[in-house]
Write a protein that holds these residues in place. Structure first.
Motif, mmCIF file in Angstrom:
data_model
loop_
_atom_site.group_PDB
_atom_site.id
_atom_site.type_symbol
_atom_site.label_atom_id
_atom_site.label_comp_id
_atom_site.label_asym_id
_atom_site.label_seq_id
_atom_site.Cartn_x
_atom_site.Cartn_y
_atom_site.Cartn_z
ATOM 1 N N TRP A 149 5.249 -44.069 -8.815
ATOM 2 C CA TRP A 149 6.152 -44.138 -9.829
ATOM 3 C C TRP A 149 4.978 -44.823 -11.071
ATOM 4 O O TRP A 149 4.785 -46.137 -10.460
ATOM 5 N N THR A 150 5.253 -44.991 -12.475
ATOM 6 C CA THR A 150 4.214 -45.512 -13.188
ATOM 7 C C THR A 150 5.594 -47.074 -13.574
ATOM 8 O O THR A 150 5.131 -48.027 -13.867
ATOM 9 N N ASP A 151 6.833 -47.256 -12.975
ATOM 10 C CA ASP A 151 7.507 -48.286 -13.978
ATOM 11 C C ASP A 151 7.941 -48.570 -12.586
ATOM 12 O O ASP A 151 9.724 -48.147 -12.477
ATOM 13 N N PRO A 152 7.975 -48.828 -11.170
ATOM 14 C CA PRO A 152 8.740 -48.823 -9.823
ATOM 15 C C PRO A 152 9.427 -50.720 -10.190
ATOM 16 O O PRO A 152 8.952 -51.141 -11.054
ATOM 17 N N THR A 153 10.499 -50.477 -8.990
ATOM 18 C CA THR A 153 10.651 -51.453 -8.643
ATOM 19 C C THR A 153 10.431 -52.645 -7.990
ATOM 20 O O THR A 153 9.496 -52.348 -7.462
#
Length: 341
Positions: free
Chosen positions: A303-307
């Motif tokens: 994902w490009t904006d992972p948690t």
């Protein structure tokens, strides 16, 4: 969605295909990074962003020393990378920007892709979008106005208005900042491939402007007193002119990250940069609108904006979820988090 399932299948296949010996090598490379991260070492700092922004500007001016981009790594050492922007590239619309590594890019074998695991930000060139298909600034402004009115007629907007008016942390904000909200105008190809998602970006910018107006209204201030910023390298000339007309100051990457402080409401919906991990390291905004994360997905898929564990700890310990009603252009997992008093 089909594309999300394809991403999951591809990343699961990549993980299972890693050679056992290669996995040992990757895990050995990841071990010191994981140790640093678990001890609290930041991936990103304000000082690193300030230094990066200075050097990106120098690259455009042709004054970057030895054409080298130098940045501090997680190990506290300065790392140098060759970087140069030619006048020809700049004249054709190329602009310097940054690439960002997440903690997963540094520690999860099938997601690791960095040759230097200690460095989290690296320079790159981004080509300015030709958004002439959007028509003129006047035409795109009218399209924006139509979609903003549509959004403001929804019960979700009414619920947001109530939440802001009843929460001093939100109504007392001094600025709003939007990250990677998209192109503003629909992509021509999207009319064929994603007809249901055509106006998600324009609705997200409508949310940014609405947030500004609602904060001003609920606190008895003029709209102009609430600063409004956006950052997305994809924005082309027509979009930039439209946003300027609407009162939005568009900043080059990574300048908007430096605008986020404890009196900011920030918005970031499915961005292609790791906004969550960046913000968690450098700021504690008054309000956050972003998609609810999943640690399992972050460790398994690209994902490009992972948690991350650090992001989730911040949200759990320092913020309250105000349960923003679902609105399809913002995604069904979008949340409004407010910092605890």
């Amino acid at each position: 969605m089909k594309e999300i399932q394809e991403i999951k299948e591809a990343t699961e296949a990549a993980d299972s295909n890693i050679d056992p010996e290669e996995r040992v090598v990757l895990e050995k490379r990841a071990a010191p990074i994981r140790s640093l991260y678990d001890s609290g070492a930041p991936l990103y700092t304000r000082a690193r962003f300030e230094k990066a922004l200075q050097q990106l500007n120098q690259s455009v001016a042709g004054t970057l020393e030895n054409n080298e981009f130098k940045i501090e790594g997680m190990d506290g050492k300065i790392h140098a990378m060759p970087f140069r922007v030619t006048r020809e590239e700049y004249s054709k619309g190329a602009k310097p920007s940054l690439l960002y590594d997440t903690i997963q890019n540094k520690t999860v074998p099938h997601l690791m892709h960095s040759s230097n695991v200690y460095v989290s930000i690296k320079p790159c060139l981004w080509l300015l979008d030709d958004d002439s298909d959007a028509g003129s600034v006047a035409e795109l402004s009218q399209l924006f106005s139509d979609h903003k009115k549509e959004w403001e007629a929804t019960p979700q907007f009414g619920a947001l208005k109530t939440l802001i008016a009843s929460n001093p942390m939100l109504s007392g904000a001094r600025r709003v900042v939007g990250f990677a909200l998209g192109r503003l105008a629909p992509w021509p190809l999207s009319k064929v491939l994603y007809p249901d998602n055509l106006y998600h970006s324009i609705k997200q910018y409508a949310l940014l402007l609405s947030m500004r107006e609602l904060i001003a209204e609920s606190s008895g201030r003029k709209v102009q007193e609430i600063l409004c910023f956006a950052q997305d390298p994809i924005l082309g000339p027509i979009a930039l002119g439209t946003l300027e007309k609407l009162g939005v100051t568009v900043l080059d990457d990574p300048a908007a990250f430096l605008e986020v402080d404890d009196a900011t409401v920030m918005i970031s919906i499915s961005p292609n940069v790791p906004v969550r991990q960046i913000i968690t390291d450098i700021a504690r905004p008054a309000g956050i609108i972003w998609n609810k994360g999943s640690l399992e997905e972050a460790e398994r898929h690209h994902w490009t904006d992972p948690t991350s564990t650090r992001v989730e700890a911040m949200i759990k310990n320092e913020y309250v979820d105000l349960m923003l009603p679902s609105y399809e252009p913002f995604g069904n997992r979008t949340r409004l988090y407010v910092r605890k008093e």
